[in-house]
Design a protein around this motif. Sequence first.
Motif, mmCIF file in Angstrom:
data_model
loop_
_atom_site.group_PDB
_atom_site.id
_atom_site.type_symbol
_atom_site.label_atom_id
_atom_site.label_comp_id
_atom_site.label_asym_id
_atom_site.label_seq_id
_atom_site.Cartn_x
_atom_site.Cartn_y
_atom_site.Cartn_z
ATOM 1 N N UNK A 23 0.834 -1.200 0.000
ATOM 2 C CA UNK A 23 0.000 0.000 0.000
ATOM 3 C C UNK A 23 0.871 1.253 0.000
ATOM 4 N N UNK A 24 0.372 2.297 -0.657
ATOM 5 C CA UNK A 24 1.118 3.536 -0.813
ATOM 6 C C UNK A 24 0.775 4.502 0.319
ATOM 7 N N UNK A 25 1.809 5.015 0.979
ATOM 8 C CA UNK A 25 1.615 6.002 2.041
ATOM 9 C C UNK A 25 1.477 7.394 1.460
ATOM 10 N N UNK A 26 2.377 7.769 0.563
ATOM 11 C CA UNK A 26 2.288 9.054 -0.127
ATOM 12 C C UNK A 26 2.887 8.891 -1.507
ATOM 13 N N UNK A 27 2.479 9.744 -2.431
ATOM 14 C CA UNK A 27 2.817 9.542 -3.834
ATOM 15 C C UNK A 27 3.615 10.718 -4.379
ATOM 16 N N UNK A 28 4.670 10.406 -5.105
ATOM 17 C CA UNK A 28 5.529 11.421 -5.704
ATOM 18 C C UNK A 28 4.724 12.398 -6.548
ATOM 19 N N UNK A 29 4.988 13.701 -6.334
ATOM 20 C CA UNK A 29 4.311 14.731 -7.105
ATOM 21 C C UNK A 29 3.027 15.235 -6.485
ATOM 22 N N UNK A 30 2.455 14.484 -5.552
ATOM 23 C CA UNK A 30 1.235 14.934 -4.878
ATOM 24 C C UNK A 30 1.573 15.971 -3.806
ATOM 25 N N UNK A 41 6.990 -1.500 11.563
ATOM 26 C CA UNK A 41 7.011 -1.944 10.172
ATOM 27 C C UNK A 41 8.164 -1.354 9.394
ATOM 28 N N UNK A 42 7.979 -1.239 8.097
ATOM 29 C CA UNK A 42 9.018 -0.722 7.224
ATOM 30 C C UNK A 42 8.446 -0.323 5.883
ATOM 31 N N UNK A 43 9.091 0.648 5.240
ATOM 32 C CA UNK A 43 8.635 1.153 3.952
ATOM 33 C C UNK A 43 9.834 1.407 3.050
ATOM 34 N N UNK A 44 9.560 1.581 1.768
ATOM 35 C CA UNK A 44 10.603 1.966 0.823
ATOM 36 C C UNK A 44 10.172 3.232 0.098
ATOM 37 N N UNK A 45 11.153 4.059 -0.260
ATOM 38 C CA UNK A 45 10.908 5.230 -1.086
ATOM 39 C C UNK A 45 11.273 4.901 -2.521
ATOM 40 N N UNK A 46 10.404 5.246 -3.459
ATOM 41 C CA UNK A 46 10.621 4.936 -4.873
ATOM 42 C C UNK A 46 10.570 6.232 -5.669
ATOM 43 N N UNK A 47 11.642 6.490 -6.418
ATOM 44 C CA UNK A 47 11.691 7.667 -7.280
ATOM 45 C C UNK A 47 11.390 7.253 -8.714
ATOM 46 N N UNK A 48 10.532 8.015 -9.381
ATOM 47 C CA UNK A 48 10.228 7.757 -10.791
ATOM 48 C C UNK A 48 10.629 8.971 -11.615
ATOM 49 N N UNK A 49 11.481 8.741 -12.621
ATOM 50 C CA UNK A 49 11.961 9.839 -13.453
ATOM 51 C C UNK A 49 10.908 10.224 -14.487
ATOM 52 N N UNK A 73 9.223 21.849 0.612
ATOM 53 C CA UNK A 73 8.805 21.511 -0.753
ATOM 54 C C UNK A 73 7.305 21.282 -0.786
ATOM 55 N N UNK A 74 6.613 21.816 -1.800
ATOM 56 C CA UNK A 74 5.158 21.712 -1.829
ATOM 57 C C UNK A 74 4.642 20.332 -2.215
ATOM 58 N N UNK A 75 5.504 19.471 -2.778
ATOM 59 C CA UNK A 75 5.072 18.151 -3.235
ATOM 60 C C UNK A 75 6.052 17.092 -2.746
ATOM 61 N N UNK A 76 5.555 15.861 -2.629
ATOM 62 C CA UNK A 76 6.426 14.762 -2.217
ATOM 63 C C UNK A 76 7.418 14.449 -3.325
ATOM 64 N N UNK A 77 8.680 14.273 -2.943
ATOM 65 C CA UNK A 77 9.727 14.019 -3.923
ATOM 66 C C UNK A 77 9.833 12.567 -4.340
#
Length: 223
Positions: A23-30, A41-49, A73-77
């Motif tokens: 499940x996604x906690x927060x989404x890049x660009x939002x 628990x544990x999570x991973x950060x994923x960057x999409x170019x 920053x106004x949006x999640x990186x």
Amino acid sequence: MGGAGVTSAPGIAPGRVHLQAGEILCEQGRPALAAYPVRTGGLKGVYESQLGWRQVSRFFMPGDVPGLEAHDAPAYGISVVALQDTECCVVPIEAVQAGLANAELRAAALDIFRRQTRRQSELLIAIGSMKAAQRLAMLLLDLAGEQARRGVADSVLTLTMTRNDIASYLGLTLETVSRLLSRFRSAGLITVRHRLLRIVDEAGLAAVHADPERVTLRGPGVD
């Protein structure tokens, strides 16, 4: 990474969110609307170019704070995805910003950013100039160091991330990660049982990180 400072600051009453693996906690660009100190628990950060390729760029453990963006920053990186059943606090970004007037919270936030910057810099150096064995040794030592920093005096690491995630994070292939784990085990540096990894010889692992040519790793060659 200083999550306790965020959740205990005066005037902040965080909510809670429960996530299952995937499940996604927060989404890049939002819009960055909240920070999420990790409780369990544990999570991973994923960057999409912009070209569409994706890479694991960070791992979050209890005490880390996904969603806390530098320079307001106004949006999640990056997007943040649960690796297992995970519980996070939910702290509205307005509450975080207001709480920065508190010296303890401000110091905790700066400490988070400093550690994130250091770890990202080390990762870039590793991918750019280190051999595969050095990269994996670096990650295992970093995970052990973060566990010790949280007060867990145990040489056993619970790898919430998959080997695919590790490969993506380190810029390696899945096959290389699997071969290296086998070679580390054969050399007596670690033991692995499912997702439980015990560091048997921390000094030996540090030696691999410093110079893999000085340590005998039996098995097929890995760049």
